[in-house]
Design an enzyme around this catalytic site. Structure first.
Site, PDB file in Angstrom:
ATOM      1  N   ASP A  20       8.008   5.375  27.612  1.00  0.00           N
ATOM      2  CA  ASP A  20       8.381   6.290  28.295  1.00  0.00           C
ATOM      3  C   ASP A  20       9.970   6.571  28.124  1.00  0.00           C
ATOM      4  O   ASP A  20      10.457   5.539  27.496  1.00  0.00           O
ATOM      5  CB  ASP A  20       8.188   6.421  29.845  1.00  0.00           C
ATOM      6  CG  ASP A  20       8.678   7.304  30.536  1.00  0.00           C
ATOM      7  OD1 ASP A  20       8.807   8.388  30.381  1.00  0.00           O
ATOM      8  OD2 ASP A  20       9.489   6.898  31.528  1.00  0.00           O
ATOM      9  N   LEU A  21      10.743   7.636  28.230  1.00  0.00           N
ATOM     10  CA  LEU A  21      12.248   8.004  28.124  1.00  0.00           C
ATOM     11  C   LEU A  21      12.796   7.333  29.397  1.00  0.00           C
ATOM     12  O   LEU A  21      13.279   6.409  29.745  1.00  0.00           O
ATOM     13  CB  LEU A  21      12.479   9.128  27.220  1.00  0.00           C
ATOM     14  CG  LEU A  21      12.221   9.194  25.794  1.00  0.00           C
ATOM     15  CD1 LEU A  21      12.643  10.627  25.383  1.00  0.00           C
ATOM     16  CD2 LEU A  21      12.931   8.153  25.243  1.00  0.00           C
ATOM     17  N   ASP A  22      12.706   8.603  30.261  1.00  0.00           N
ATOM     18  CA  ASP A  22      13.862   8.728  31.598  1.00  0.00           C
ATOM     19  C   ASP A  22      13.193   7.420  32.395  1.00  0.00           C
ATOM     20  O   ASP A  22      12.005   7.524  32.739  1.00  0.00           O
ATOM     21  CB  ASP A  22      13.541  10.057  32.092  1.00  0.00           C
ATOM     22  CG  ASP A  22      14.274  11.206  31.431  1.00  0.00           C
ATOM     23  OD1 ASP A  22      15.366  11.323  31.739  1.00  0.00           O
ATOM     24  OD2 ASP A  22      13.605  11.667  30.451  1.00  0.00           O
ATOM     25  N   THR A  54       6.982  11.068  26.623  1.00  0.00           N
ATOM     26  CA  THR A  54       7.770  11.502  27.544  1.00  0.00           C
ATOM     27  C   THR A  54       7.261  12.794  27.889  1.00  0.00           C
ATOM     28  O   THR A  54       6.455  13.617  27.398  1.00  0.00           O
ATOM     29  CB  THR A  54       9.138  11.786  26.899  1.00  0.00           C
ATOM     30  OG1 THR A  54       9.845  12.217  27.652  1.00  0.00           O
ATOM     31  CG2 THR A  54       9.051  12.775  25.822  1.00  0.00           C
ATOM     32  N   GLY A  55       7.652  13.182  29.425  1.00  0.00           N
ATOM     33  CA  GLY A  55       7.565  14.380  29.810  1.00  0.00           C
ATOM     34  C   GLY A  55       8.601  15.360  29.214  1.00  0.00           C
ATOM     35  O   GLY A  55       8.466  16.764  29.391  1.00  0.00           O
ATOM     36  N   LYS A 225      -0.356  11.896  28.748  1.00  0.00           N
ATOM     37  CA  LYS A 225       0.243  10.961  28.097  1.00  0.00           C
ATOM     38  C   LYS A 225      -1.185   9.838  27.377  1.00  0.00           C
ATOM     39  O   LYS A 225      -1.072   9.742  26.644  1.00  0.00           O
ATOM     40  CB  LYS A 225       1.202   9.969  28.597  1.00  0.00           C
ATOM     41  CG  LYS A 225       2.287  10.532  28.960  1.00  0.00           C
ATOM     42  CD  LYS A 225       3.542   9.704  29.401  1.00  0.00           C
ATOM     43  CE  LYS A 225       4.958  10.414  29.862  1.00  0.00           C
ATOM     44  NZ  LYS A 225       6.163   9.595  30.202  1.00  0.00           N
ATOM     45  N   ASP A 248       7.513   3.951  34.007  1.00  0.00           N
ATOM     46  CA  ASP A 248       8.109   3.851  35.443  1.00  0.00           C
ATOM     47  C   ASP A 248       7.458   4.810  36.385  1.00  0.00           C
ATOM     48  O   ASP A 248       7.861   4.658  37.621  1.00  0.00           O
ATOM     49  CB  ASP A 248       9.535   4.115  35.459  1.00  0.00           C
ATOM     50  CG  ASP A 248       9.979   5.607  35.150  1.00  0.00           C
ATOM     51  OD1 ASP A 248       9.263   6.112  34.437  1.00  0.00           O
ATOM     52  OD2 ASP A 248      10.781   5.971  36.206  1.00  0.00           O
ATOM     53  N   SER A 249       6.479   5.745  36.147  1.00  0.00           N
ATOM     54  CA  SER A 249       6.266   6.987  37.047  1.00  0.00           C
ATOM     55  C   SER A 249       4.916   7.182  37.098  1.00  0.00           C
ATOM     56  O   SER A 249       4.187   6.829  36.016  1.00  0.00           O
ATOM     57  CB  SER A 249       7.462   7.963  36.883  1.00  0.00           C
ATOM     58  OG  SER A 249       7.301   8.816  38.150  1.00  0.00           O
TER      59      SER A 249
HETATM   60 CA    CA Z   1       9.656   8.245  33.483  1.00  0.00          CA
END
Ligand code: CA
Length: 303
Positions: A20-22, A54-55, A225, A248-249
């Site tokens: 993931d990115l953020d 990523t989103g 994803k 992370d989410s």
């Molecule tokens: Ca994230």
């Protein structure tokens, strides 16, 4: 690490890492650290593919990875698109235009801030940020964690997205011939946000995920994803068992469940940590690099 050794299957190797990115590969300054870049290149030198899931939109994720000197497959908009390192789109899962129109009319009626992600860009509308300012002013007194610096940070992140355009009227976006990948909403009004989630989560053809405390995001039911990671693994002839996913989410849950090895960031919440094999350092402590070194050296790819 003991649980990992126990569950490692005979002959399993690590062939693909999806990050993931953020909150994961990006630190809180929204950068990919030198340590993470070095770790990605180390994994690649061992023959392991590293991809981004990523989103964010493809354009935005591509711009971020290019700045860091990384060229990867990109699963964008929470799985609604897959692009090769050369920018060729190999898969997409857009929403029906009618569904998008219904969602937007509803978001307009209930005065939500929202953005529309398409294959051409990310659309926002001039007066929408005022909604966020109003919500924050209303919510701040009883919520010490909500302050103006939080809003500034969120707004800066939104405005810094590559391919972010302001459109005068939401009706204009329906005149274009585009693929609608995702509708992103942000609200600091807890009751309003919950009402929105309760309403949209039951709409047919759609899926709803959240990538942060104050947002929810709507996509096609086929876009996740996890689905895209499965599809890309199959294209690359890699078994899901040989894939590691790091996130992370809540919008990472589908890929964390799909991958053979799942890694939660140290900054993830307890729900995410609870479904993962291991917990790595936080995004500001180069948690991705730590996970890469721990796994790559354990499960060296033999080709
Ligand atoms: Ca994230």
């Amino acid at each position: 690490m003991l649980c990992l050794l126990n569950r490692q299957k005979e002959g399993a190797t690590l062939k693909l890492i999806a990050t993931d990115l953020d909150g994961t590969l990006l630190n809180s300054r929204k950068e990919i650290s030198k340590e993470n870049i070095t770790a990605i290149k180390y994994a690649e030198s061992k023959g392991i593919k590293v991809i981004i899931a990523t989103g964010r939109s493809y354009f935005d994720a591509h711009s971020i990875s290019k700045r860091a000197g990384i060229s990867t497959y990109i699963i964008g908009s929470n799985g609604a698109s897959i692009h090769t390192p050369l920018g060729e789109q190999i898969s997409s899962a857009p929403m029906d235009k009618e569904d998008v129109q219904d969602i937007i009319h509803c978001l307009e009626d209930y005065n939500f801030y929202y953005e529309v992600y398409t294959n051409k860009g990310i659309y926002t509308f001039p007066d929408k940020k005022e909604i966020l300012h109003f919500e924050l002013t209303k919510a701040s007194p009883g919520n010490p964690q909500l302050d103006i610096s939080l809003l500034q940070k969120d707004l800066e992140t939104l405005s810094a997205q590559f391919g972010y355009f302001s459109v005068d009227n939401y009706r204009n976006i329906f005149e274009r011939d585009e693929k609608y990948y995702k509708i992103f909403t942000l609200s600091f009004d807890e009751a309003k946000r919950k009402a929105g989630i309760d309403y949209f989560i039951n709409m047919p053809h759609l899926s709803l995920v959240s990538s942060g405390d104050y947002n929810f995001e709507i996509s096609s039911q086929h876009a996740s994803k996890g689905n895209s990671l499965e599809k890309l693994s199959s294209i690359l002839d890699i078994s899901p068992e040989d894939v590691m996913a790091i996130g992370d989410s809540y919008n990472d849950v589908s890929m964390l469940k799909t991958a053979g090895y799942s890694v939660a960031m140290g900054n993830a919440n307890d729900d995410i940590k609870g479904i993962c094999d291991i917990i790595t350092d936080t995004n500001d402590q180069n948690g991705v690099a730590d996970a890469i070194y721990r796994f790559v050296d354990l499960y060296k790819n033999v080709g």
